[in-house]
Structure formats: structure tokens, C-alpha cells
Design a protein around this motif. Structure first.
Motif, PDB file in Angstrom:
ATOM      1  N   MET A  34       0.824  -1.278  -0.085  1.00 13.89           N
ATOM      2  CA  MET A  34       0.056  -0.052  -0.153  1.00 13.89           C
ATOM      3  C   MET A  34       0.962   1.439  -0.032  1.00 13.89           C
ATOM      4  SD  MET A  34      -2.984   1.152   2.828  1.00 13.89           S
ATOM      5  CE  MET A  34      -3.935  -0.059   2.658  1.00 13.89           C
ATOM      6  N   LEU A  35       1.904   1.217   0.801  1.00  7.41           N
ATOM      7  CA  LEU A  35       2.938   2.325   0.885  1.00  7.41           C
ATOM      8  C   LEU A  35       3.476   2.551  -0.500  1.00  7.41           C
ATOM      9  CD1 LEU A  35       4.336   1.931   4.273  1.00  7.41           C
ATOM     10  CD2 LEU A  35       2.538   3.372   3.848  1.00  7.41           C
ATOM     11  N   LEU A  36       3.850   1.585  -0.894  1.00  2.87           N
ATOM     12  CA  LEU A  36       4.591   1.742  -2.502  1.00  2.87           C
ATOM     13  C   LEU A  36       3.686   2.214  -3.374  1.00  2.87           C
ATOM     14  CD1 LEU A  36       6.578  -1.735  -2.192  1.00  2.87           C
ATOM     15  CD2 LEU A  36       7.666   0.607  -1.937  1.00  2.87           C
ATOM     16  N   ALA A  38       1.301   3.997  -2.873  1.00  2.00           N
ATOM     17  CA  ALA A  38       1.361   5.630  -2.597  1.00  2.00           C
ATOM     18  C   ALA A  38       2.445   6.442  -2.969  1.00  2.00           C
ATOM     19  CB  ALA A  38       1.186   5.785  -0.981  1.00  2.00           C
ATOM     20  N   GLY A  39       3.679   5.867  -3.523  1.00  3.31           N
ATOM     21  CA  GLY A  39       4.567   6.533  -3.932  1.00  3.31           C
ATOM     22  C   GLY A  39       5.904   6.629  -2.919  1.00  3.31           C
ATOM     23  N   ILE A  40       5.657   5.910  -1.917  1.00  5.38           N
ATOM     24  CA  ILE A  40       6.887   5.925  -0.812  1.00  5.38           C
ATOM     25  C   ILE A  40       7.911   4.865  -1.437  1.00  5.38           C
ATOM     26  CG2 ILE A  40       7.519   5.867   1.361  1.00  5.38           C
ATOM     27  CD1 ILE A  40       4.408   6.666   1.967  1.00  5.38           C
ATOM     28  N   SER A  41       9.051   5.256  -1.348  1.00  5.27           N
ATOM     29  CA  SER A  41       9.873   4.338  -1.908  1.00  5.27           C
ATOM     30  C   SER A  41      10.483   3.433  -0.869  1.00  5.27           C
ATOM     31  CB  SER A  41      11.413   5.145  -2.268  1.00  5.27           C
ATOM     32  OG  SER A  41      12.178   5.361  -1.171  1.00  5.27           O
ATOM     33  N   VAL A  42      11.047   2.243  -1.227  1.00  4.28           N
ATOM     34  CA  VAL A  42      11.586   1.091  -0.390  1.00  4.28           C
ATOM     35  C   VAL A  42      12.637   1.364   0.665  1.00  4.28           C
ATOM     36  CG1 VAL A  42      12.581  -1.307  -0.257  1.00  4.28           C
ATOM     37  CG2 VAL A  42      10.902  -0.865  -2.162  1.00  4.28           C
ATOM     38  N   ASN A  43      13.378   2.119   0.116  1.00  2.01           N
ATOM     39  CA  ASN A  43      14.467   2.840   0.861  1.00  2.01           C
ATOM     40  C   ASN A  43      14.036   3.561   2.025  1.00  2.01           C
ATOM     41  OD1 ASN A  43      16.482   1.263  -0.419  1.00  2.01           O
ATOM     42  ND2 ASN A  43      17.001   2.946  -1.801  1.00  2.01           N
ATOM     43  N   THR A  44      13.112   4.498   1.774  1.00  2.00           N
ATOM     44  CA  THR A  44      12.471   5.264   2.780  1.00  2.00           C
ATOM     45  C   THR A  44      11.664   4.558   3.814  1.00  2.00           C
ATOM     46  OG1 THR A  44      12.319   7.123   1.297  1.00  2.00           O
ATOM     47  CG2 THR A  44      10.873   7.318   3.228  1.00  2.00           C
ATOM     48  N   ILE A  45      11.038   3.406   3.276  1.00  2.00           N
ATOM     49  CA  ILE A  45      10.204   2.614   4.304  1.00  2.00           C
ATOM     50  C   ILE A  45      11.164   2.105   4.956  1.00  2.00           C
ATOM     51  CG2 ILE A  45       8.817   0.615   4.475  1.00  2.00           C
ATOM     52  CD1 ILE A  45       7.373   1.713   1.712  1.00  2.00           C
ATOM     53  N   ARG A  46      12.255   1.381   4.754  1.00  2.00           N
ATOM     54  CA  ARG A  46      13.208   0.674   5.601  1.00  2.00           C
ATOM     55  C   ARG A  46      13.800   1.555   6.332  1.00  2.00           C
ATOM     56  NH1 ARG A  46      15.543  -2.238   0.606  1.00  2.00           N
ATOM     57  NH2 ARG A  46      14.274  -4.052   0.251  1.00  2.00           N
ATOM     58  N   ASP A  47      14.235   2.910   6.082  1.00  2.00           N
ATOM     59  CA  ASP A  47      14.630   3.662   7.049  1.00  2.00           C
ATOM     60  C   ASP A  47      13.825   4.189   8.005  1.00  2.00           C
ATOM     61  OD1 ASP A  47      16.986   3.972   5.528  1.00  2.00           O
ATOM     62  OD2 ASP A  47      16.557   5.884   4.637  1.00  2.00           O
ATOM     63  N   TRP A  48      12.533   4.163   7.472  1.00  2.00           N
ATOM     64  CA  TRP A  48      11.537   4.531   8.795  1.00  2.00           C
ATOM     65  C   TRP A  48      11.136   3.372   9.761  1.00  2.00           C
ATOM     66  CZ3 TRP A  48       6.841   7.014   5.676  1.00  2.00           C
ATOM     67  CH2 TRP A  48       7.195   8.384   5.223  1.00  2.00           C
ATOM     68  N   CYS A  49      11.407   2.150   9.307  1.00  2.00           N
ATOM     69  CA  CYS A  49      11.300   1.039  10.201  1.00  2.00           C
ATOM     70  C   CYS A  49      12.279   1.051  11.392  1.00  2.00           C
ATOM     71  CB  CYS A  49      11.913  -0.312   9.403  1.00  2.00           C
ATOM     72  SG  CYS A  49      10.548  -0.939   8.434  1.00  2.00           S
ATOM     73  N   LYS A  50      13.279   2.086  11.644  1.00  2.00           N
ATOM     74  CA  LYS A  50      14.124   2.213  12.680  1.00  2.00           C
ATOM     75  C   LYS A  50      13.705   3.325  13.624  1.00  2.00           C
ATOM     76  CE  LYS A  50      18.047   0.801   9.601  1.00  2.00           C
ATOM     77  NZ  LYS A  50      18.606   1.430   8.551  1.00  2.00           N
ATOM     78  N   ASP A  51      12.376   3.709  13.201  1.00  2.00           N
ATOM     79  CA  ASP A  51      11.678   4.863  14.151  1.00  2.00           C
ATOM     80  C   ASP A  51      12.452   6.067  14.116  1.00  2.00           C
ATOM     81  OD1 ASP A  51       9.670   6.132  15.667  1.00  2.00           O
ATOM     82  OD2 ASP A  51      10.181   5.226  17.611  1.00  2.00           O
ATOM     83  N   PRO A  52      12.748   6.795  13.026  1.00  2.00           N
ATOM     84  CA  PRO A  52      13.539   7.965  13.058  1.00  2.00           C
ATOM     85  C   PRO A  52      12.444   9.056  13.541  1.00  2.00           C
ATOM     86  CG  PRO A  52      12.632   7.523  10.953  1.00  2.00           C
ATOM     87  CD  PRO A  52      12.435   6.313  11.880  1.00  2.00           C
ATOM     88  N   GLN A  53      13.169  10.399  13.786  1.00  2.00           N
ATOM     89  CA  GLN A  53      12.556  11.603  14.078  1.00  2.00           C
ATOM     90  C   GLN A  53      12.306  11.885  12.731  1.00  2.00           C
ATOM     91  OE1 GLN A  53      11.747  12.891  17.418  1.00  2.00           O
ATOM     92  NE2 GLN A  53      12.278  11.039  17.773  1.00  2.00           N
ATOM     93  N   VAL A  54      10.869  12.305  12.470  1.00  2.00           N
ATOM     94  CA  VAL A  54      10.521  13.154  10.962  1.00  2.00           C
ATOM     95  C   VAL A  54      10.074  14.455  11.289  1.00  2.00           C
ATOM     96  CG1 VAL A  54      10.283  10.734  10.126  1.00  2.00           C
ATOM     97  CG2 VAL A  54       8.302  11.792  11.350  1.00  2.00           C
ATOM     98  N   THR A  55      10.424  15.254  10.501  1.00  2.00           N
ATOM     99  CA  THR A  55       9.908  16.580  10.419  1.00  2.00           C
ATOM    100  C   THR A  55       8.765  16.509   9.139  1.00  2.00           C
ATOM    101  OG1 THR A  55      11.924  17.337  11.068  1.00  2.00           O
ATOM    102  CG2 THR A  55      10.330  19.160  10.286  1.00  2.00           C
TER     103      THR A  55
END
Length: 166
Positions: A34-36, A38-55
Motif C-alpha cells: 500500500m505504501l509503495l 502511494a509512491g513511497i520508496s522502499v529505501n524510505t520505508i526501510r529507513d522509517w522501520c528504525k523509528d527515526p525523528q521525522v519533520t
């Protein structure tokens, strides 16, 4: 024991747990797909899996990704993720004319099957051949009749007559 139940705080957090703990691939996960889409890249999703701070947001605010997505359903969560991804544009769907042409071609591939089904539906079995009267008469085997019960008599038990014998 080995039994346990775990509930994630959001669909994204569940995806992250499947990716991080179970080694799932984002591309094969239902919410990942579903996220893919929506246009979100695999790399972004993988980075987000580490619970980063997002602005994110019109008035930029910074917050933990998991905290931001907590208590959302899958549609709302995907919408928030898409907003946070920002510049990543969703994939454009193919034009309607291209989709219609593709579907017509696919329908054309079923033409032979349609002919075969039509032939089966139109089939009428041939009439039965007329046979002679001798062939029609089939002798049925004669069944042996059960023995006829004879009247009671004799000296033994069940001879009738009650206690007196008579």
C-alpha cells in the motif's frame, strides 16, 4: 511457554516489526504494498522501520515516526506516511485508453475458449436407436422366496398351550 500475542500501535509499526524481527520484505507485505503504491520508496520505508525523528507538516514539527502514526487505521496511516514522504510523487496510473486496449487484448485471448463453450452448449445428443421387442424384454432373475412359516406344533418350547400343555 512459546505462546503469545502482540498488538502493534499502528499498521506501520506492525510492518516495521515484521521487517525487523521476521525478515519480511517490504514489497511482499500487504501494508508495504500500500505504501509503495502511494509512491513511497522502499529505501524510505526501510529507513522509517528504525523509528527515526521525522519533520513534516505546513508548520514543520519533528516527532518520532512511530508516535506520529500511533492509533491510526491503515488508510489514515498510509495518508500520513505519504504526507511525511513529501517530495516522493505517487506513480501515475496508466491512461484509460491504454488500459482499455490492454483489457480488449486480454479478452481476445479467450475467443477460442468461448467457441468451445458455445459448441458444448449447443450439443444435442443423437436419438436412441430403435431396438427390437426381443431386445427390450430383459429377463429378470427369479428371486428365491423365503420359506413359509409352518404352524406351531411339537413338544418343545413355544409349542403353545401355556402351562397346562393344552
Amino acid at each position: 511457554g512459546d505462546n503469545g500475542v502482540h498488538a502493534s500501535a499502528s499498521p506501520f509499526e506492525a510492518l516495521a516489526e515484521r521487517v525487523n524481527w521476521l525478515g519480511y520484505r517490504v514489497e511482499r507485505d500487504p501494508f508495504g504494498k500500500m505504501l509503495l503504491k502511494a509512491g513511497i520508496s522502499v529505501n524510505t520505508i526501510r529507513d522509517w522501520c528504525k523509528d527515526p525523528q521525522v519533520t513534516f507538516g505546513p508548520i514543520p514539527m519533528t516527532k518520532s515516526l512511530f508516535d506520529t502514526l500511533e492509533d491510526t487505521d491503515s488508510d489514515w496511516c498510509a495518508g500520513l506516511c505519504s504526507m511525511m514522504a513529501g517530495g516522493e510523487a505517487p506513480k501515475k496510473p496508466e491512461s484509460l485508453d491504454a488500459e482499455i486496449a490492454r483489457l480488449k487484448k486480454q479478452l481476445g485471448s479467450y475467443a477460442e475458449l468461448e467457441k468451445a463453450v458455445t459448441a458444448i452448449k449447443m450439443f444435442v445428443p443423437p436419438p436412441r436407436a430403435k431396438s427390437s421387442k426381443a431386445a427390450k424384454k430383459v429377463e429378470e432373475p427369479e428371486w428365491e422366496k423365503p420359506p413359509v412359516r409352518q404352524g406351531k406344533g411339537g413338544d418343545g418350547k413355544g409349542g403353545g398351550g401355556g402351562k397346562d400343555g393344552g
